[in-house]
Scaffold this active site. Structure first.
Site, PDB file in Angstrom:
ATOM      1  N   GLY A 169       9.076   3.752  -3.040  1.00  0.00           N
ATOM      2  CA  GLY A 169       7.968   3.386  -2.164  1.00  0.00           C
ATOM      3  C   GLY A 169       8.278   2.115  -1.400  1.00  0.00           C
ATOM      4  N   LYS A 170       7.525   1.894  -0.325  1.00  0.00           N
ATOM      5  CA  LYS A 170       7.678   0.678   0.482  1.00  0.00           C
ATOM      6  C   LYS A 170       6.312   0.170   0.882  1.00  0.00           C
ATOM      7  CE  LYS A 170      10.893   0.285   3.646  1.00  0.00           C
ATOM      8  NZ  LYS A 170      11.742   0.556   4.832  1.00  0.00           N
ATOM      9  N   SER A 172       4.220  -3.635   2.759  1.00  0.00           N
ATOM     10  CA  SER A 172       4.345  -4.717   3.738  1.00  0.00           C
ATOM     11  C   SER A 172       5.264  -5.832   3.260  1.00  0.00           C
ATOM     12  CB  SER A 172       2.965  -5.310   4.032  1.00  0.00           C
ATOM     13  OG  SER A 172       2.088  -4.322   4.510  1.00  0.00           O
ATOM     14  N   PHE A 173       5.325  -6.039   1.937  1.00  0.00           N
ATOM     15  CA  PHE A 173       6.042  -7.198   1.414  1.00  0.00           C
ATOM     16  C   PHE A 173       7.326  -6.850   0.671  1.00  0.00           C
ATOM     17  CE2 PHE A 173       1.400  -8.289   1.000  1.00  0.00           C
ATOM     18  CZ  PHE A 173       1.343  -8.960   2.209  1.00  0.00           C
ATOM     19  N   GLY A 174       7.617  -5.571   0.496  1.00  0.00           N
ATOM     20  CA  GLY A 174       8.818  -5.222  -0.254  1.00  0.00           C
ATOM     21  C   GLY A 174       8.859  -3.755  -0.618  1.00  0.00           C
ATOM     22  N   LYS A 175       9.533  -3.445  -1.719  1.00  0.00           N
ATOM     23  CA  LYS A 175       9.773  -2.067  -2.126  1.00  0.00           C
ATOM     24  C   LYS A 175       9.313  -1.843  -3.562  1.00  0.00           C
ATOM     25  CE  LYS A 175      14.045  -1.938   0.657  1.00  0.00           C
ATOM     26  NZ  LYS A 175      13.667  -0.993   1.711  1.00  0.00           N
ATOM     27  N   LYS A 191       7.795  -3.196  -8.739  1.00  0.00           N
ATOM     28  CA  LYS A 191       7.388  -3.588  -7.390  1.00  0.00           C
ATOM     29  C   LYS A 191       8.031  -4.939  -7.085  1.00  0.00           C
ATOM     30  CE  LYS A 191       3.047  -3.986  -4.767  1.00  0.00           C
ATOM     31  NZ  LYS A 191       1.577  -3.828  -4.896  1.00  0.00           N
ATOM     32  N   ASP A 286      -9.930  -0.898  -1.723  1.00  0.00           N
ATOM     33  CA  ASP A 286      -8.873  -0.227  -0.955  1.00  0.00           C
ATOM     34  C   ASP A 286      -8.594   1.175  -1.486  1.00  0.00           C
ATOM     35  OD1 ASP A 286      -7.087  -0.092   1.154  1.00  0.00           O
ATOM     36  OD2 ASP A 286      -5.416  -0.917   0.005  1.00  0.00           O
TER      37      ASP A 286
END
Length: 496
Positions: A169-170, A172-175, A191, A286
């Site tokens: 997964g990806k 906004s701040f990393g993978k 994460k 969210d």
């Protein structure tokens, strides 16, 4: 002249309780840790203590204050230290002991008591002039710094403890990566966030909020749990449950929509998770199919807690504009105060999408979509039951005060006729067979993840750790912005 708030803090009488205890295992050793909740003024935090630490404090105080007649449960020489009744009785006795400590100023101002409760840690002191978001981001901040592991403490986790196998997964701040822990071969989702990006976007509060919420998730079956968090000089790492049945979004894309019985099952498990979060004063904010995972047999697991808001009771409100456009409640778009009911609006939007294939007010033009959410009547097409129509209308009510869940929160959802055929007790115990099984081949099966991610090369930088760059729960952390981020469970209890 600026007022000395630190002095106010020290003069405040604390309140304490032991809401829970947890059994931990490591290297075939079992141990019990007691979770102490400390409240002083506007600040709250957790301290994790073993029986040996209570015993040490007791022996110090009874010599200095013999007239107080303090008591703690005796050490157990024979019998099962992990018998639930014994642990419950011991916790009650330890709770009574710390309640007595805070009744008398001469006790709660004693240096050893203050150290035991972490009362003089600067990060627990709040300035009344701070705004709500600043205070709430500090509330229950840094569980890890309060774990006293003693001389045989748990070694900190670090990147080289893991083999990083695939990108899954990806963000906004990393993978997010699939990783196998070298010690025991267990699989985790890790994460990895870039500190620089987080700081540039001023998102450190959300990252710390996510970490705090993850620590509270271990008690609920439909929330992803945190095993470790650690950091290097450049990166933050969350070591999480690896949930490999795929995102609900992934399955919805393939199938367009779900039959009503399947949508009902998912909606119930999601509602149960949201109800739990609300019960501990957390608004999720969210909810969307991308944040809803299926486990290996098809149960729901909520993930991604970066937008959670802590410290919101049922009657409280907040005002931050955040979320995903398709699922925003009208009051959020209007920038009005909102409460727990934003999550019930989102549940309605996700249920609608599961039944009909698209969010209820979807439009490619975001401005037009916002206008639809604010003003357009809900359109319900044939093909679903009357109770499904009813719950969608009540969840997607534009006035939050009239929305389902506005008065009694999760209880109203449970009692709606749409869920009449369902046993909530069986649901939370996972006794109801999921209507769909992802049929994963094993704990490292990644077939249910998007190949756009899994075909990426694992970055070498996530695997690298050198002793000088590792920061963990037992040492002063290098970057003040992420103080308290690191977490590792304690390794053993000296006196079980």
């Amino acid at each position: 002249m600026q007022r000395d708030h630190t002095m106010d803090y020290k003069e405040s009488c604390p309140s304490v309780s032991i809401p829970s205890s947890d059994e931990h295992r490591e290297k075939k050793k079992r141990f019990t840790v007691y979770k102490v909740l400390v409240s002083v003024g506007r600040s709250e935090w957790f301290v994790f203590r073993r029986y040996a630490e209570f015993d040490k404090l007791y022996n110090t105080l009874k010599k200095q204050f013999p007239a107080m007649a303090l008591k703690i449960p005796a050490k157990r020489i024979f019998g099962d230290n992990f018998d639930p009744d014994f642990i419950k009785q011991r916790r009650a006795g330890l709770n009574e002991f710390i309640q007595n400590l805070v009744r008398y100023p001469e006790l709660y101002n004693h240096p050893d008591v203050r150290a035991f409760l972490q009362m003089d840690s600067p990060k627990h002191q709040s300035d009344p002039s701070e705004d709500e978001d600043e205070r709430s981001s500090q509330k229950l901040h840094s569980t890890s710094q309060n774990i006293n592991l003693g001389p045989s403490g748990n070694p900190h986790a670090k990147p080289t403890d893991f083999d990083f196998l695939k990108v899954i997964g990806k963000g906004s701040f990393g993978k997010v990566l699939l990783a196998k822990r070298k010690l025991d071969g267990k699989f985790y989702a890790v994460k990895v966030l870039q500190k620089k990006i987080v700081l540039n976007r001023k998102e450190q509060k959300h990252i710390m909020a996510e970490r705090n919420v993850l620590l509270k998730n271990v008690k609920h079956p439909f929330l992803v749990g945190l095993h470790y968090s650690f950091q290097t000089t450049e990166k933050l790492y969350f070591v999480l449950d690896f949930v490999n049945g795929g995102e609900l979004f992934f399955h919805l894309q393939r199938e367009r929509s779900f039959p009503e019985h399947r949508a009902r099952f998912y909606a119930a498990e999601i509602a149960s998770a949201l109800g739990y979060l609300h019960s501990i004063k957390i608004v999720y904010r969210d909810l969307k199919p991308e944040n809803i995972l299926l486990d290996s047999v098809g149960h729901v697991v909520l993930t991604d807690f970066g937008l959670c808001k802590e410290g919101i009771a049922i009657s409280d409100t907040t005002t931050t504009f955040c979320g995903t456009p398709e699922y925003l409640a009208p009051e959020v778009i209007r920038k009005q105060p909102y409460d727990n009911t934003v999550d019930w609006w989102c549940l309605g939007a996700v249920l609608y999408e599961m039944l009909y294939g698209l969010p209820p007010f979807y439009c490619r033009d975001v401005a037009e979509m916002y206008d639809n959410i604010l003003h357009k009547p809900l359109s319900l097409r044939p093909g679903v039951s009357l109770t499904a129509w009813s719950i969608l209308e009540e969840l997607l009510e534009k006035d939050r005060q009239n929305r389902l869940g506005a008065k009694e929160d999760f209880l109203e959802i449970q009692n709606h006729p749409f869920f009449e055929s369902l046993s909530w007790a069986d649901l939370v115990q996972k006794k109801i067979p999921p209507p769909f099984n992802p049929n994963v081949a094993g704990p490292d099966d990644i077939r249910n993840f998007d190949t756009a991610f899994t075909e990426e090369t694992v970055p070498y930088s996530v695997c690298v750790s050198s002793d000088y760059s590792i920061v963990n729960a037992s040492v002063l952390e290098a970057d003040d912005a992420f103080v308290g981020f690191s977490y590792a469970p304690p390794s053993e209890d000296l006196f079980l």
